[in-house]
Design an enzyme around this catalytic site. Structure first.
Site, PDB file in Angstrom:
ATOM      1  N   PHE A 136      17.340  62.614  41.286  1.00 40.08           N
ATOM      2  CA  PHE A 136      18.781  62.404  41.154  1.00 40.08           C
ATOM      3  C   PHE A 136      19.453  63.768  41.196  1.00 40.08           C
ATOM      4  CE2 PHE A 136      21.634  58.993  39.251  1.00 40.08           C
ATOM      5  CZ  PHE A 136      21.202  58.032  40.121  1.00 40.08           C
ATOM      6  N   GLN A 151      35.190  62.283  35.086  1.00 40.40           N
ATOM      7  CA  GLN A 151      34.448  62.359  36.348  1.00 40.40           C
ATOM      8  C   GLN A 151      35.029  61.390  37.371  1.00 40.40           C
ATOM      9  OE1 GLN A 151      30.119  61.121  36.645  1.00 40.40           O
ATOM     10  NE2 GLN A 151      29.958  63.327  36.897  1.00 40.40           N
ATOM     11  N   HIS A 183      34.488  59.724  41.196  1.00 42.07           N
ATOM     12  CA  HIS A 183      33.464  59.507  42.215  1.00 42.07           C
ATOM     13  C   HIS A 183      34.148  59.449  43.577  1.00 42.07           C
ATOM     14  CE1 HIS A 183      30.030  57.905  44.303  1.00 42.07           C
ATOM     15  NE2 HIS A 183      29.303  58.141  43.234  1.00 42.07           N
ATOM     16  N   LEU A 226      31.959  50.952  43.479  1.00 48.03           N
ATOM     17  CA  LEU A 226      31.260  52.171  43.841  1.00 48.03           C
ATOM     18  C   LEU A 226      30.381  51.989  45.080  1.00 48.03           C
ATOM     19  CD1 LEU A 226      30.726  54.928  42.226  1.00 48.03           C
ATOM     20  CD2 LEU A 226      28.523  53.905  41.734  1.00 48.03           C
ATOM     21  N   GLU A 238      26.037  57.167  46.511  1.00 44.23           N
ATOM     22  CA  GLU A 238      25.858  58.417  47.229  1.00 44.23           C
ATOM     23  C   GLU A 238      24.806  58.295  48.310  1.00 44.23           C
ATOM     24  OE1 GLU A 238      27.360  61.210  43.992  1.00 44.23           O
ATOM     25  OE2 GLU A 238      25.256  61.685  44.308  1.00 44.23           O
ATOM     26  N   ARG A 242      30.135  65.950  43.929  1.00 43.95           N
ATOM     27  CA  ARG A 242      31.136  64.893  43.780  1.00 43.95           C
ATOM     28  C   ARG A 242      32.567  65.420  43.705  1.00 43.95           C
ATOM     29  NH1 ARG A 242      28.575  60.622  39.346  1.00 43.95           N
ATOM     30  NH2 ARG A 242      26.814  60.003  40.646  1.00 43.95           N
ATOM     31  N   HIS A 301      35.507  57.531  37.182  1.00 44.13           N
ATOM     32  CA  HIS A 301      34.167  56.977  37.027  1.00 44.13           C
ATOM     33  C   HIS A 301      33.660  57.067  35.592  1.00 44.13           C
ATOM     34  CE1 HIS A 301      30.272  55.628  38.183  1.00 44.13           C
ATOM     35  NE2 HIS A 301      29.681  56.763  37.970  1.00 44.13           N
ATOM     36  N   ARG A 348      29.022  65.129  33.648  1.00 40.47           N
ATOM     37  CA  ARG A 348      27.835  64.326  33.360  1.00 40.47           C
ATOM     38  C   ARG A 348      26.930  64.264  34.575  1.00 40.47           C
ATOM     39  NH1 ARG A 348      26.099  58.925  34.205  1.00 40.47           N
ATOM     40  NH2 ARG A 348      28.021  58.340  35.249  1.00 40.47           N
TER      41      ARG A 348
HETATM   42  C1  LIG Z   1      29.765  51.661  38.498  1.00 34.01           C
HETATM   43  C2  LIG Z   1      29.092  52.493  37.437  1.00 34.01           C
HETATM   44  C3  LIG Z   1      27.812  52.981  37.649  1.00 34.01           C
HETATM   45  C4  LIG Z   1      27.156  53.726  36.680  1.00 34.01           C
HETATM   46  N1  LIG Z   1      25.886  54.161  36.929  1.00 34.01           N
HETATM   47  C5  LIG Z   1      25.227  54.848  35.959  1.00 34.01           C
HETATM   48  C6  LIG Z   1      23.867  55.250  36.162  1.00 34.01           C
HETATM   49  O1  LIG Z   1      23.287  54.999  37.206  1.00 34.01           O
HETATM   50  N2  LIG Z   1      23.229  55.911  35.200  1.00 34.01           N
HETATM   51  C7  LIG Z   1      23.832  56.210  34.020  1.00 34.01           C
HETATM   52  O2  LIG Z   1      23.200  56.800  33.187  1.00 34.01           O
HETATM   53  N3  LIG Z   1      25.120  55.831  33.798  1.00 34.01           N
HETATM   54  C8  LIG Z   1      25.831  55.164  34.730  1.00 34.01           C
HETATM   55  N4  LIG Z   1      27.135  54.782  34.500  1.00 34.01           N
HETATM   56  C9  LIG Z   1      27.759  55.071  33.197  1.00 34.01           C
HETATM   57  C10 LIG Z   1      27.327  54.083  32.129  1.00 34.01           C
HETATM   58  O3  LIG Z   1      27.040  52.846  32.711  1.00 34.01           O
HETATM   59  C11 LIG Z   1      28.391  53.852  31.070  1.00 34.01           C
HETATM   60  O4  LIG Z   1      28.811  55.054  30.569  1.00 34.01           O
HETATM   61  C12 LIG Z   1      27.838  53.028  29.920  1.00 34.01           C
HETATM   62  O5  LIG Z   1      27.344  51.821  30.409  1.00 34.01           O
HETATM   63  C13 LIG Z   1      28.842  52.738  28.837  1.00 34.01           C
HETATM   64  O6  LIG Z   1      28.210  51.893  27.865  1.00 34.01           O
HETATM   65  P1  LIG Z   1      28.876  51.548  26.491  1.00 34.01           P
HETATM   66  O7  LIG Z   1      27.918  50.730  25.731  1.00 34.01           O
HETATM   67  O8  LIG Z   1      29.364  52.776  25.875  1.00 34.01           O
HETATM   68  O9  LIG Z   1      30.155  50.690  26.881  1.00 34.01           O
HETATM   69  P2  LIG Z   1      30.340  49.301  27.626  1.00 34.01           P
HETATM   70  O10 LIG Z   1      29.109  48.834  28.262  1.00 34.01           O
HETATM   71  O11 LIG Z   1      31.548  49.431  28.457  1.00 34.01           O
HETATM   72  O12 LIG Z   1      30.640  48.312  26.441  1.00 34.01           O
HETATM   73  C14 LIG Z   1      31.819  48.333  25.726  1.00 34.01           C
HETATM   74  C15 LIG Z   1      31.798  47.176  24.753  1.00 34.01           C
HETATM   75  O13 LIG Z   1      32.828  47.306  23.814  1.00 34.01           O
HETATM   76  C16 LIG Z   1      33.521  46.113  23.675  1.00 34.01           C
HETATM   77  N5  LIG Z   1      34.877  46.429  23.283  1.00 34.01           N
HETATM   78  C17 LIG Z   1      35.729  47.293  23.875  1.00 34.01           C
HETATM   79  N6  LIG Z   1      36.895  47.306  23.212  1.00 34.01           N
HETATM   80  C18 LIG Z   1      36.777  46.443  22.192  1.00 34.01           C
HETATM   81  C19 LIG Z   1      37.647  46.009  21.165  1.00 34.01           C
HETATM   82  N7  LIG Z   1      38.883  46.469  21.054  1.00 34.01           N
HETATM   83  N8  LIG Z   1      37.202  45.086  20.295  1.00 34.01           N
HETATM   84  C20 LIG Z   1      35.942  44.580  20.390  1.00 34.01           C
HETATM   85  N9  LIG Z   1      35.098  44.968  21.337  1.00 34.01           N
HETATM   86  C21 LIG Z   1      35.506  45.883  22.231  1.00 34.01           C
HETATM   87  C22 LIG Z   1      33.400  45.445  24.998  1.00 34.01           C
HETATM   88  O14 LIG Z   1      33.490  44.062  24.851  1.00 34.01           O
HETATM   89  C23 LIG Z   1      32.004  45.844  25.433  1.00 34.01           C
HETATM   90  O15 LIG Z   1      31.079  44.933  24.929  1.00 34.01           O
HETATM   91  C24 LIG Z   1      27.810  54.033  35.471  1.00 34.01           C
HETATM   92  C25 LIG Z   1      29.085  53.553  35.242  1.00 34.01           C
HETATM   93  C26 LIG Z   1      29.737  52.797  36.213  1.00 34.01           C
HETATM   94  C27 LIG Z   1      31.123  52.308  35.945  1.00 34.01           C
END
Ligand SMILES: Cc1cc2nc3c(=O)[nH]c(=O)nc-3n(C[C@H](O)[C@H](O)[C@H](O)COP(=O)(O)OP(=O)(O)OC[C@H]3O[C@@H](n4cnc5c(N)ncnc54)[C@H](O)[C@@H]3O)c2cc1C
Ligand code: HEM
Ligand code: SF4
Ligand code: F3S
Ligand code: FES
Lengths: 130, 298, 121, 620
Positions: free
Chosen positions: D113, D233, D235, D245, D248, D281, D346, D381
């Site tokens: 990566f 960040q 993309h 998305l 890449e 990026r 992103h 990141r």
């Molecule tokens: C398209 C894309 C591709 C990616 N690819 C990669 C990758 O290949 N490798 C990598 O390491 N990272 C990647 N990332 C980044 C990574 O996926 C995210 O940073 C990570 O998944 C965030 O996880 P999280 O648990 O913090 O939040 P989320 O998975 O967004 O979860 C948030 C949770 O909080 C809850 N919530 C929010 N607000 C409230 C509220 N007010 N009350 C109650 N509940 C609430 C929501 O319901 C949800 O369940 C990618 C991101 C994207 C968008």
């Protein structure tokens, strides 16, 4: 739980226009299956006249056979049976996991073949009925 | 079925002015491209503030199911019509968002990822279960009719109660239960590529519920596990890491009245699954496995 | 899940038998139709003819088997269809009872009939 | 009032991991989430999870790569924790059944990566996040952890001590989306925020519609500082109409970028004469926007990414999912036409200030995942480093909240002796809450804490009860108005200004413009109203509350961006195109101070366990 509104029939057969091949096959198979059981029961009932005597049996059968309605219903029965058989075979293949990709095509094929067989059999079935 | 346009029109006039102001300010000092974009957006807002007929360029009719158990006038289900301008690449979800943000903020539907991974927006679109975000308007006949998933209780507008679906998903012991740990620290379970390939499709389920909604058997028999839950069980039953005894147990779970035997190979589930999971095939395979296992005991 | 002692309890047996009988029925039903509508026309069926066919032991056995499998297949099919519509509880038990009785009656009557035709009774 | 030992807010990767960890420590845990857990945006992650689990690799290399990638703005203790814990956590996922892609010997596959010195990105097809999310949800089901799904947490229940450092968090207030009930949730041990990203601050993002940064905004208003918010960040290749998305991989395989004149601009205009489309990026994103701003964008919006010349065979072999994405989400057949692409938001590197144990400044309040900033990612990141962050710091926060002893944290929280105040920032308008004027409750809830000047409430039950009352009033307020401004218009204005001015492209005028726009939106928000009178599934109301959070976060991002006059990682300033290590090896911190944002700085920790990371030129 939710006090939600029941959309009733709209959800089921009111949607027939939106049914896909597999659903039609299912409905037809059901329908033909039921007709066949129904027929099986009547069939045995009719044949049971044999227990009251040879003539009664022969008369009943030939009497029925001389009616045009009965002849037409027989064609219907043939159609129902042929479809049920063909689609039944299709289902057996599905159960064996064979040809799942062409399940819709095989349903259409069952329909067409049923049509052809029935049409081809009409002369035999109606022979002498008029 | 009423085909009225919602009553927001009076209010939207005042909003329009506020917007026009903020808009003008933003444009100042912006680059060429930005200005063009502003103009276009301003036009867009203008054009939709009035009746749908005002829309310049091509538009299409979006018919949306409306129902709210506690709001006067919505307790009796109806369809509302919205005129939405056609744009390249527009999905049904985009159209719904457009209708909601421009015409009627009370229009309610679930959505989140906009990319077919969260499974929130399975809807009944032109008579078929599809993900709103994955369905291009240009692929549909007009008017585009959007309804909540059939066979599920409607909570409000396009939102259905998913509890039953979740219950069925939870009913199949949907978690990995290996018989023994791999030896050594930081050691993984070994899994062949073929085996991972075998379960690959089944692991793609996003719990959208489209399959369950399309299945007439599931509609008739509330206890039927349904295609998604069976597929979940398949995912574990076929995973070689769990071991043979566990597989047997998994098959026993499936091999019950309201398990695999209910399936009548309707194929509706397979047809509608947005993740292209061969559900019927998986269910059939489990039936055969279950029969084989039972024959062994004989 | 409760321990299961008998391996066929869950619906897998009826599912399997439904398919097995179906496979058997394909053959005999086709034979039956052919024989009684194409070879011999239905309108020309007489007791004598029927009786003559039934006197052949092979034919008799085939027909009786045909009857039993057909009955099982048909009645079991109806039962399955009703279950699919969400039939449960006492209703389910009642329907099951009625269907079993009806099926047995049908098959018994049919078997008796075949023996009559065969001339045994 | 519901009561549990540990409350986890959010059911994404971080939240689920935290809940499992707390449960394993024996705590009574509940997850409160506005989306059902499997709907969380973690499911969208494609690439993979960085973990040093193979011979020839070790955690120190991973830490080094991460530090370098962060442009020396990550804190060494955080980065080293990530690198050390990631292998175990990743293998744990495998033990929970995660269907990782496999090698011939049956072990999990890893791939190279960007920015990594070893191919250590562990992946499950192109759906790593989906599998990670579902596998952890399965474990939650297995353990019978209670999930309150479709409950929107609208505020924290925090004691109202004057000094944020003295405050304690005793729970949250949540709104049952399905019934409209506002209820209190008391946490005996701790509340863990895991509410994910802030993508909705921008109008074009790879993030979900639900990524509105609620947790960060709530913690911020409760008194926890936000850290490094300016590092966002972008993309370079996302589809214009949805933000989906395009990986890449397309450019990796030889995809070419064209402008509306049909020019291969990466070379023609000298944005990256060597690497061309494969430049990093941020470089590619800036190049695309420059083209559009110069009038050479297609429909003044996007550029083309063309892969037709690769030939159908190669495309279907290696990039098949791209064909589906372009087809489903943009209506484009990528075999026949070029794909439209533009840069999209992103990932938010900044967030709620926490230490390695997930603790925030406020006692009993934790944060993990994208909403937090332990500072692992610094100013940039690396791909594949967010998912390990979720599981490593999610687990740590969960354990710590449940009472496990993880040792003393090295990262400090809040203002210590080493901090530096910012006093000279020239903002065109006053940032922060709109003064409420009279005593009327303000619709936006800016009087969150210490509102009535009376004796400080410290009793846990009373704190939760009071918070519930406040939220009920706020929601009543919003619902009662019959006319006003629609939140969707405000959100659109906010997003548009942010996309225009605080994008990959940042200059002083633009940033100031953005602050003015944000102020305007903030004032207009006083008149926001909820049109939908229903208590059932009122998304109008939820979105209105979310919009308030977006306003605060947009402002935080912009303030940080205006203050930081250097070019580091994802943050680029037109007037200041070099990294200024003498001046800027420090985190931008922003405290809400009950409505008056205050900017200050905290030094970066470059001293690791047994080595110090020396800032070097970041070139690949
Ligand atoms: C398209 C894309 C591709 C990616 N690819 C990669 C990758 O290949 N490798 C990598 O390491 N990272 C990647 N990332 C980044 C990574 O996926 C995210 O940073 C990570 O998944 C965030 O996880 P999280 O648990 O913090 O939040 P989320 O998975 O967004 O979860 C948030 C949770 O909080 C809850 N919530 C929010 N607000 C409230 C509220 N007010 N009350 C109650 N509940 C609430 C929501 O319901 C949800 O369940 C990618 C991101 C994207 C968008
Ligand atoms: C001749 C060949 C036949 C074949 C191949 C055949 C095949 C099948 C199959 C495979 C099914 C199961 C469908 C399912 O469960 O999904 C079925 C159902 C059924 N069959 Fe047959 N069948 C045949 C003859 C008959 C006959 C003679 C009868 C009447 C006595 C009959 C009555 C039924 C009934 C009632 C059902 C249940 C239909 C339903 O689901 O409602 N079948 N058949
Ligand atoms: S199997 Fe397919 S249709 Fe069913 S819930 Fe899963 S993704 Fe949706
Ligand atoms: S639609 Fe239903 S009947 Fe079986 S094949 Fe699918 S589960
Ligand atoms: S919005 Fe997530 S699946 Fe459609």
């Amino acid at each position: 739980m939710s006090q939600s509104y029941n959309r009733g029939l709209v959800e089921d057969f009111g949607r027939w226009r939106e049914f896909t091949a597999g659903m039609w096959a299912w409905i037809f198979h059901k329908f033909t299956g039921w007709v066949l059981v129904g027929y099986l029961f009547t069939h045995i009932a009719v044949l049971s006249t044999a227990t009251t005597g040879a003539n009664a049996y022969t008369d009943t059968i030939q009497g029925l056979e001389s009616l045009l309605v009965v002849r037409i219903m027989e064609v219907g029965l043939l159609a129902v049976a042929v479809f049920h058989i063909l689609n039944g075979v299709r289902l057996l293949f599905v159960d064996l996991g064979l040809g799942l990709e062409s399940q819709d095509k095989s349903f259409y094929a069952s329909l067409v073949v049923t049509g052809v067989i029935v049409l081809a059999s009409i002369p035999t079935f109606l022979e002498g009925a008029f | 079925m009423s085909t009225q346009v919602p009553e927001e029109k009076e209010q939207s006039e005042t909003e329009q002015e506020v917007n026009a102001e903020t808009e003008a300010e933003i444009s100042e000092g912006a680059s060429y491209g930005d200005q063009r974009r502003d103009q276009r957006d301003a036009q867009r807002r203008q054009s939709v503030s009035g009746a749908p007929a005002d829309i310049e360029g091509e538009s299409f009719r979006l018919k949306v199911f409306r129902y709210d158990p506690e709001v006067e006038g919505k307790m009796e289900p109806r369809f509302d019509d919205f005129a939405v301008p056609k744009q390249k690449g527009m999905t049904v979800l985009d159209a719904l968002i457009y209708a909601r943000d421009r015409y009627d903020t009370t229009l309610t539907f679930r959505h989140s990822c906009r990319q077919a991974v969260c499974g929130s927006d399975a809807l009944f679109i032109n008579g078929r279960q599809r993900l709103g975000c994955q369905t291009q308007i240009s692929d549909l006949e007009e008017p585009v009719r959007v309804e909540p998933l059939p066979h599920q209780d409607v909570v409000k507008d396009l939102v259905v109660d998913m509890e039953h679906f979740y219950d069925q998903m939870h009913a199949v012991e949907p978690f990995f239960q290996p018989e023994e740990d791999p030896d050594g620290d930081l050691e993984e379970y070994r899994q062949t590529r073929e085996n991972r390939e075998k379960i690959k499709m089944s692991t793609r389920c996003i719990w959208c519920g489209a399959c369950m909604s399309s299945c007439n058997i599931a509609a008739g028999d509330n206890q039927y596990l349904g295609p998604a839950a069976i597929n979940k069980a398949y995912r574990f039953a076929m995973d070689e890491r769990e071991g043979e005894n566990m597989k047997e147990h998994r098959l026993n779970v499936m091999d019950q009245e309201h398990g695999v035997w209910r399936c009548q190979t309707q194929f509706s589930c397979t047809n509608v699954c947005p993740k292209d999971i061969p559900l019927t095939e998986h269910i059939q395979e489990l039936k055969r496995e279950a029969v084989k296992q039972n024959l062994k005991f004989w | 899940m409760a321990e299961r002692y008998s391996s066929f309890q869950s619906g897998s047996a009826s599912w399997l038998f439904q398919r097995v009988t179906a496979a058997f029925l394909v053959v005999v039903l086709a034979f039956h139709f052919f024989l009684l509508h194409f070879m011999n026309h239905a309108s020309e069926v007489t007791f004598a003819g029927t009786s003559a066919r039934m006197s052949e032991w092979g034919y008799l056995v085939t027909m009786v088997l045909f009857l039993w499998t057909g009955t099982f297949h048909g009645v079991n099919g109806v039962y399955a269809a009703l279950l699919n519509q969400g039939l449960t509880g006492t209703k389910k038990t009642a329907v099951k009872g009625i269907l079993v009785v009806a099926g047995l009656a049908l098959a018994a009557q049919g078997t008796y009939l075949a023996l009559v035709m065969n001339g045994m009774v | 009032m519901h009561e549990h030992d540990v409350l986890v807010i959010g059911g994404g990767g971080a939240g689920l991991r935290a809940a499992i960890a707390a449960h394993e420590e024996g705590a009574d845990v509940a997850i409160v989430t506005k989306l059902h857990p499997v709907r969380s945006h973690t499911g969208a992650a494609e690439g993979g999870i960085n973990a040093a689990i193979r011979e020839g690799d070790d955690w120190e290399l991973h830490a080094y790569d991460t530090m370098k990638g962060s442009d020396y703005l990550g804190d060494a203790p955080a980065i080293e924790t990530l690198a050390q814990d990631s292998p175990e956590e990743t293998v744990q996922l495998e033990h929970w059944g995660m269907p990782f892609s496999r090698e011939d010997d049956g072990r999990v596959s890893q791939r190279p990566f960007g920015g990594l010195s070893f191919p250590r990105t562990t992946y499950a097809g192109a759906e790593t996040g989906h599998h990670l999310l579902h596998v952890m949800y399965e474990q939650v089901v297995k353990r019978g952890i209670q999930v309150y799904d479709e409950w929107y947490v609208s505020n924290l229940a925090v004691t109202d001590h004057d000094d944020a450092e003295d405050r304690e968090c005793h729970g949250v207030v949540a709104y049952d989306i399905k019934t409209g009930a506002v209820e209190g949730f008391k946490a005996r041990n701790g509340v863990i925020l895991a509410t994910g990203g802030t993508g909705q601050v921008y109008d074009h993002t790879t993030n979900a519609v639900a990524n509105t940064g609620d947790g960060a905004a709530m913690a911020y208003r409760a008194g926890v500082p936000l850290e490094d918010m300016e590092f966002v960040q972008f993309h370079p290749t996302t589809l214009p109409s949805t933000g989906v998305l395009i990986s890449e991989g397309v450019r990796g395989e030889g995809g070419i970028l064209y402008n509306s004149e049909g020019e291969r601009f990466m070379f023609e205009y000298g944005y990256a004469n060597n690497a061309g489309e494969l430049a990093s990026r941020d470089v590619v994103s800036r190049a695309e926007l420059t083209e559009v701003n110069a009038g050479r964008g297609v429909e003044d919006e996007y550029v083309y990414l063309d892969m037709r010349h690769l030939g159908e065979e190669r495309i279907t072999d290696r990039l098949e999912n791209i064909l589906h994405l372009a087809r489903d989400f943009e209506g484009v057949d990528a075999l026949e036409e070029p794909m439209p692409v533009k840069p999209g938001q992103h990932y938010e590197m900044g967030g709620i200030e926490t230490d390695e144990n997930g603790e925030t400044l406020i006692d009993g309040l934790y944060a993990a995942g994208e909403c937090a900033c332990v500072s692992v990612h610094g100013s940039n990141r690396l791909g594949g480093n967010a998912l390990p962050e979720l599981i490593v710091f999610g687990a740590r926060a969960g354990r710590h909240a449940a009472g496990a002893d993880l040792g003393e944290a090295e990262i400090t929280k809040g203002k210590t002796a080493e901090i530096e105040e910012e006093d000279g920032l020239d903002t065109p308008v006053e940032p922060g809450a709109v003064p409420s004027g009279d005593d009327e409750a303000v619709a936006d809830g800016s009087d969150d804490v210490a509102a009535d000047g009376g004796a400080a409430v410290v009793d846990p039950d009373e704190t939760v009860r009071r918070a519930v009352e406040r939220e009920r009033t706020r929601i009543e307020e919003l619902m009662q108005k019959d006319e006003g401004i629609k939140h969707s218009d405000l959100r659109a204005d906010l997003q548009q200004s942010m996309t225009e001015n605080v994008n990959v492209f940042r200059n002083e005028d633009g940033l100031k413009q953005a602050l003015e726009d944000i102020r305007e939106v903030r004032e207009a928000y006083q008149d926001v109203y909820v049109n939908d009178p229903s208590r059932t599934f009122n998304t109008d109301l939820i979105h209105t509350i979310e919009t308030r959070n977006l306003i605060d976060l947009a402002e935080a991002i912009t303030l940080g961006a205006l203050a930081r006059d250097e070019f580091r990682g994802a943050h680029w300033r037109q007037e200041h195109q070099e990294r200024k290590d003498d001046e800027w090896l420090k985190h931008t911190m922003l405290s809400w101070n009950d409505g008056t944002p205050e900017l200050w700085y905290k030094p970066v920790i470059l001293e690791g366990e047994d080595k110090t990371y020396e800032p070097k030129e970041r070139s690949y």
